[in-house]
Design a protein around this motif. Structure first.
Motif, PDB file in Angstrom:
ATOM      1  N   PRO A  43      13.219  80.278 -50.013  1.00  0.00           N
ATOM      2  CA  PRO A  43      12.887  79.303 -50.413  1.00  0.00           C
ATOM      3  C   PRO A  43      11.281  78.829 -50.115  1.00  0.00           C
ATOM      4  CG  PRO A  43      14.577  78.006 -50.552  1.00  0.00           C
ATOM      5  CD  PRO A  43      14.890  79.588 -49.397  1.00  0.00           C
ATOM      6  N   ALA A  44      11.120  78.898 -48.671  1.00  0.00           N
ATOM      7  CA  ALA A  44      10.541  78.298 -48.008  1.00  0.00           C
ATOM      8  C   ALA A  44       9.210  79.027 -47.771  1.00  0.00           C
ATOM      9  CB  ALA A  44      10.883  77.616 -46.374  1.00  0.00           C
ATOM     10  N   HIS A  45       9.243  79.915 -48.403  1.00  0.00           N
ATOM     11  CA  HIS A  45       8.461  81.627 -47.752  1.00  0.00           C
ATOM     12  C   HIS A  45       8.645  81.703 -49.069  1.00  0.00           C
ATOM     13  CE1 HIS A  45       6.800  84.872 -45.643  1.00  0.00           C
ATOM     14  NE2 HIS A  45       7.197  85.786 -45.212  1.00  0.00           N
ATOM     15  N   GLY A  46       8.513  83.381 -49.133  1.00  0.00           N
ATOM     16  CA  GLY A  46       8.577  84.123 -50.905  1.00  0.00           C
ATOM     17  C   GLY A  46       9.372  83.823 -52.022  1.00  0.00           C
ATOM     18  N   LYS A  76      10.912  69.336 -51.754  1.00  0.00           N
ATOM     19  CA  LYS A  76       9.996  69.597 -51.416  1.00  0.00           C
ATOM     20  C   LYS A  76       9.400  69.965 -52.645  1.00  0.00           C
ATOM     21  CE  LYS A  76       9.724  70.549 -46.700  1.00  0.00           C
ATOM     22  NZ  LYS A  76       9.685  69.152 -45.752  1.00  0.00           N
ATOM     23  N   LEU A  77       7.655  70.128 -52.556  1.00  0.00           N
ATOM     24  CA  LEU A  77       7.001  70.437 -53.869  1.00  0.00           C
ATOM     25  C   LEU A  77       6.686  72.045 -53.758  1.00  0.00           C
ATOM     26  CD1 LEU A  77       6.535  68.791 -56.428  1.00  0.00           C
ATOM     27  CD2 LEU A  77       4.194  68.885 -54.606  1.00  0.00           C
ATOM     28  N   MET A  78       7.704  72.614 -54.561  1.00  0.00           N
ATOM     29  CA  MET A  78       7.444  74.309 -54.155  1.00  0.00           C
ATOM     30  C   MET A  78       6.014  74.605 -54.991  1.00  0.00           C
ATOM     31  SD  MET A  78       9.949  76.031 -53.201  1.00  0.00           S
ATOM     32  CE  MET A  78      10.704  74.328 -52.295  1.00  0.00           C
ATOM     33  N   GLY A  79       5.161  75.339 -54.203  1.00  0.00           N
ATOM     34  CA  GLY A  79       4.186  75.745 -54.054  1.00  0.00           C
ATOM     35  C   GLY A  79       3.309  75.163 -53.483  1.00  0.00           C
ATOM     36  N   PHE A  80       3.726  74.407 -52.183  1.00  0.00           N
ATOM     37  CA  PHE A  80       2.862  73.237 -51.925  1.00  0.00           C
ATOM     38  C   PHE A  80       2.818  73.678 -50.516  1.00  0.00           C
ATOM     39  CE2 PHE A  80      -0.522  71.059 -54.463  1.00  0.00           C
ATOM     40  CZ  PHE A  80      -0.322  70.571 -55.446  1.00  0.00           C
ATOM     41  N   GLY A  81       1.857  73.467 -50.286  1.00  0.00           N
ATOM     42  CA  GLY A  81       1.505  73.238 -48.156  1.00  0.00           C
ATOM     43  C   GLY A  81       1.437  74.750 -48.151  1.00  0.00           C
ATOM     44  N   HIS A  82       1.671  74.694 -46.833  1.00  0.00           N
ATOM     45  CA  HIS A  82       1.687  76.442 -45.832  1.00  0.00           C
ATOM     46  C   HIS A  82       0.803  75.645 -44.351  1.00  0.00           C
ATOM     47  CE1 HIS A  82      -0.229  80.156 -44.933  1.00  0.00           C
ATOM     48  NE2 HIS A  82       0.297  80.104 -45.785  1.00  0.00           N
ATOM     49  N   ARG A  83       1.912  76.890 -43.256  1.00  0.00           N
ATOM     50  CA  ARG A  83       1.783  76.455 -41.621  1.00  0.00           C
ATOM     51  C   ARG A  83       0.341  76.898 -41.301  1.00  0.00           C
ATOM     52  NH1 ARG A  83       5.080  77.286 -37.904  1.00  0.00           N
ATOM     53  NH2 ARG A  83       5.826  75.629 -39.321  1.00  0.00           N
ATOM     54  N   VAL A  84      -0.742  77.436 -42.072  1.00  0.00           N
ATOM     55  CA  VAL A  84      -1.890  77.803 -42.067  1.00  0.00           C
ATOM     56  C   VAL A  84      -2.568  77.337 -42.364  1.00  0.00           C
ATOM     57  CG1 VAL A  84      -3.699  79.647 -41.197  1.00  0.00           C
ATOM     58  CG2 VAL A  84      -1.100  80.014 -41.063  1.00  0.00           C
ATOM     59  N   PRO A  94      -2.327  74.316 -52.912  1.00  0.00           N
ATOM     60  CA  PRO A  94      -0.988  75.042 -53.696  1.00  0.00           C
ATOM     61  C   PRO A  94      -1.371  76.133 -52.731  1.00  0.00           C
ATOM     62  CG  PRO A  94      -2.971  74.247 -55.441  1.00  0.00           C
ATOM     63  CD  PRO A  94      -3.262  73.244 -53.855  1.00  0.00           C
ATOM     64  N   ASN A  95      -0.169  76.765 -52.248  1.00  0.00           N
ATOM     65  CA  ASN A  95       0.240  77.715 -52.326  1.00  0.00           C
ATOM     66  C   ASN A  95      -0.025  79.095 -52.484  1.00  0.00           C
ATOM     67  OD1 ASN A  95       2.477  78.780 -52.648  1.00  0.00           O
ATOM     68  ND2 ASN A  95       2.613  77.255 -51.035  1.00  0.00           N
ATOM     69  N   VAL A  96       0.046  80.648 -52.532  1.00  0.00           N
ATOM     70  CA  VAL A  96       0.283  81.384 -53.137  1.00  0.00           C
ATOM     71  C   VAL A  96       0.923  81.323 -54.296  1.00  0.00           C
ATOM     72  CG1 VAL A  96       1.458  82.643 -51.513  1.00  0.00           C
ATOM     73  CG2 VAL A  96      -0.074  84.198 -53.083  1.00  0.00           C
ATOM     74  N   PRO A 104      -7.075  80.732 -50.631  1.00  0.00           N
ATOM     75  CA  PRO A 104      -7.560  81.546 -50.984  1.00  0.00           C
ATOM     76  C   PRO A 104      -7.125  81.993 -52.115  1.00  0.00           C
ATOM     77  CG  PRO A 104      -7.221  82.729 -48.920  1.00  0.00           C
ATOM     78  CD  PRO A 104      -6.844  81.281 -49.213  1.00  0.00           C
ATOM     79  N   ARG A 105      -5.954  82.862 -51.636  1.00  0.00           N
ATOM     80  CA  ARG A 105      -5.228  83.769 -53.109  1.00  0.00           C
ATOM     81  C   ARG A 105      -4.791  82.861 -54.269  1.00  0.00           C
ATOM     82  NH1 ARG A 105      -0.163  84.875 -49.252  1.00  0.00           N
ATOM     83  NH2 ARG A 105      -0.320  83.062 -48.697  1.00  0.00           N
ATOM     84  N   ALA A 106      -4.526  81.613 -54.224  1.00  0.00           N
ATOM     85  CA  ALA A 106      -3.632  80.230 -55.275  1.00  0.00           C
ATOM     86  C   ALA A 106      -5.197  80.641 -56.311  1.00  0.00           C
ATOM     87  CB  ALA A 106      -3.787  79.469 -54.453  1.00  0.00           C
ATOM     88  N   ASP A 109      -0.432  91.410 -47.498  1.00  0.00           N
ATOM     89  CA  ASP A 109      -0.266  91.198 -46.130  1.00  0.00           C
ATOM     90  C   ASP A 109      -0.609  89.053 -46.238  1.00  0.00           C
ATOM     91  OD1 ASP A 109      -1.577  91.495 -42.957  1.00  0.00           O
ATOM     92  OD2 ASP A 109       0.648  91.820 -43.653  1.00  0.00           O
ATOM     93  N   HIS A 110      -0.199  89.239 -45.042  1.00  0.00           N
ATOM     94  CA  HIS A 110      -0.449  87.660 -44.236  1.00  0.00           C
ATOM     95  C   HIS A 110      -0.228  86.954 -42.329  1.00  0.00           C
ATOM     96  CE1 HIS A 110      -1.385  83.537 -45.866  1.00  0.00           C
ATOM     97  NE2 HIS A 110      -2.346  84.270 -46.217  1.00  0.00           N
ATOM     98  N   GLU A 111      -0.740  88.484 -41.989  1.00  0.00           N
ATOM     99  CA  GLU A 111      -1.047  88.058 -40.727  1.00  0.00           C
ATOM    100  C   GLU A 111       0.961  88.185 -40.106  1.00  0.00           C
ATOM    101  OE1 GLU A 111      -2.728  84.457 -38.522  1.00  0.00           O
ATOM    102  OE2 GLU A 111      -1.016  84.035 -38.994  1.00  0.00           O
ATOM    103  N   SER A 154       4.866  94.448 -53.279  1.00  0.00           N
ATOM    104  CA  SER A 154       3.949  94.287 -52.783  1.00  0.00           C
ATOM    105  C   SER A 154       4.054  93.844 -51.256  1.00  0.00           C
ATOM    106  CB  SER A 154       3.029  92.446 -53.055  1.00  0.00           C
ATOM    107  OG  SER A 154       1.568  92.705 -52.674  1.00  0.00           O
ATOM    108  N   ARG A 155       4.243  93.076 -50.685  1.00  0.00           N
ATOM    109  CA  ARG A 155       4.379  93.116 -48.974  1.00  0.00           C
ATOM    110  C   ARG A 155       5.477  94.346 -48.285  1.00  0.00           C
ATOM    111  NH1 ARG A 155       3.209  88.208 -46.095  1.00  0.00           N
ATOM    112  NH2 ARG A 155       2.252  88.005 -48.168  1.00  0.00           N
ATOM    113  N   THR A 156       5.899  95.149 -48.862  1.00  0.00           N
ATOM    114  CA  THR A 156       5.965  96.268 -47.911  1.00  0.00           C
ATOM    115  C   THR A 156       4.638  96.713 -47.579  1.00  0.00           C
ATOM    116  OG1 THR A 156       8.152  96.254 -49.583  1.00  0.00           O
ATOM    117  CG2 THR A 156       7.274  98.459 -48.069  1.00  0.00           C
TER     118      THR A 156
END
Ligand code: SDX
Length: 428
Positions: free
Chosen positions: A264-267, A301-309, A361-363, A315-317, A230-232, A388-390
């Motif tokens: 690709p901007a999300h999962g 864009k560098l995939m796996g980098f950056g995050h809105r929040v 780096p993000n998750v 911490p997951r990365a 989960d992620h808010e 998992s996100r289910t």
């Protein structure tokens, strides 16, 4: 919540419009603008950069400090000490289960892992090379055609049955999609295995050879499931909430979440990271790709980098990277893509463009390398994320439906034509 107030003065001399300011237990206060429409105004927030869409007790993220809590428990602790089904219970019920509650929940989930046998013919309607996310989206959306005995959203028991069915059956459907794509017979679930072991069994065993599940891989799978649970109010969870607010059945809501996650901007980023590393090839090309990522005229864009929040490490990365090291060393794999990913991370973290924008780096950055080491094909990476996100999607759906709620229906800033008369075609 405290009774703080805020005032909005739109025209000089006009009476200020007053709004309550609400405080949560953690995180920023919110300005409750629900009454603004009465004054004839909308707020304007494309991308929802400054918008709290709901109240929730499930997950808290502090993007500046890199904190992620599920019902108050830090993700690092859950990843190290819990398991996925226990985390599912926590997300849904708000508390860690005691032994009896956990045993009952695990037994409920693991005794509903089979799907209606007719779903196999549904699967045959897809081409063998269909992307498994298309298969997952299609099949999950169709589940209401098979499990329609408990679709009364106003009945808490029905909501609970559908929640359990979805958590139970997602791994089975995901593995079915994989087996279908490689032309192997579908492996039926085994209820005597753990959730992660059962998934790996359905993915990699065949009727010709049933091998024991490597405990290192099962533990890594378990941790990946926990880290993605989960992620808010991320895009796909917001999609599930919006879909659920119309009264749509839970299978349709989760199918909508799967569709949103796929981008690709999300999962879809975990699959995109591996494709990007393939494209970079080796460290000598890092410069070129970093320049592309910084070039405003280049959509790359560098995939796996950056995050809105997160404006700090996700911490997951960090847990994912540690798991990556463990799995690769346990399996004796020396994956050049991991070396390349680490060099890319080091380069980006020292580049002013990424530092100024707090791009870390993000998750998704390391998860693909672990999944590849486990033997999961790149096309299945986002399917694993959706499985998992289910748990998170369902928890937010249940949280929303447990309280009175309105249909989510945002407004807009209209900049199109003002009213005009129809022009006959011979006059155009
Ligand atoms: C997930 O929301 C969640 O919680 C999602 C998630 C979850 O668990 O549900 O955490 C899972 O989706 C993780 C994110 C996976 N996506 C990627 O790795 C794709 C690459 N990342 C970017 O697309 C982007 O960082 C987003 C989509 C993740 C966030 O985009 P935002 O918040 O809208 O930020 P932005 O695009 O406005 O970027 C701000 C600046 C821009 O530059 P400037 O206009 O200021 O000059 O940073 C730049 C962007 O161009 N930027 C990047 C970049 N990410 C942002 N530049 C290069 N490479 C990147 N990856």
């Amino acid at each position: 919540m405290a009774d703080k107030k805020s005032q909005l003065i739109i025209e000089e001399g006009a009476a200020p419009i007053e709004f309550p300011v609400l405080s949560g237990t953690l995180g920023p206060d919110v300005i409750d603008v629900r009454s603004l429409i009465a004054s004839g105004y909308f707020t304007y927030d494309p991308g929802f950069m400054s918008t709290a869409s709901c109240e929730s007790k499930i997950t808290y993220i502090d993007g500046d400090k890199g904190i992620l809590l599920h019902r108050g428990y830090p993700i690092e602790e859950l990843a190290a000490k819990s398991d996925y089904l226990e985390t599912c219970y926590l997300l849904i019920h708000g508390e860690l289960p005691n032994k009896a509650q956990k045993d009952e929940f695990v037994n409920t989930i693991m005794s509903h892992t089979m799907v209606n046998e007719q779903l196999k013919s549904f699967l045959n309607g897809f081409r063998r090379d269909a992307h498994p996310m298309a298969v997952l989206c299609g099949i999950v959306g169709a589940l209401s055609a098979f499990y329609y005995d408990s679709l009364d959203n106003d009945n808490p028991k029905h909501r609970e049955i559908s929640a359990h069915r979805l958590i139970s059956k997602m791994p089975t459907i995901a593995a079915m999609a994989y087996k279908y794509s490689v032309g192997q017979p579908i492996m039926y679930p085994r209820n005597d295995l753990s959730y992660a072991e059962n998934f790996l069994h359905m993915m990699f065993n065949t009727p010709a050879e049933i091998k024991p599940i490597n405990p290192v891989l099962a533990r890594a799978m378990e941790r990946i499931f926990i880290l993605h649970a989960d992620h808010e109010q991320n895009a796909s969870t917001s999609t599930v909430r919006l879909t659920g607010s119309t009264g749509a059945n839970p299978f349709a809501c989760i199918a909508a979440g799967i569709a949103a996650l796929w981008g690709p901007a999300h999962g879809g980023a975990n699959e995109a990271v591996l494709l990007m590393l393939d494209e970079i090839g080796d460290a000598s090309n890092i410069d070129k790709f970093i320049a592309k990522a910084k070039d405003k005229n280049d959509p790359f864009k560098l995939m796996g980098f950056g995050h809105r929040v997160y404006k700090n490490f996700d911490p997951r990365a960090q847990v994912m990277k540690q798991t990556c090291d463990e799995v690769l060393s346990e399996l004796g794999i020396n994956d050049p893509q991991l070396d390349l990913a680490m060099k890319l991370e080091e380069y980006a973290l020292n580049d002013p463009y990424f530092k100024e924008r707090n791009l870390y780096p993000n998750v998704d950055f390391y998860s693909g390398i672990i999944l590849k080491a486990i033997g999961i094909p790149t096309s299945m990476f986002t399917v694993i994320f959706a499985m998992s996100r289910t748990a998170g999607w369902i928890s937010h759906w249940l949280e929303m439906l447990a309280e009175p709620h309105k249909i989510n229906r945002p407004r807009q800033l209209y900049t199109g034509y003002t009213q005009r008369d129809y022009t006959p075609i011979d006059k155009r």
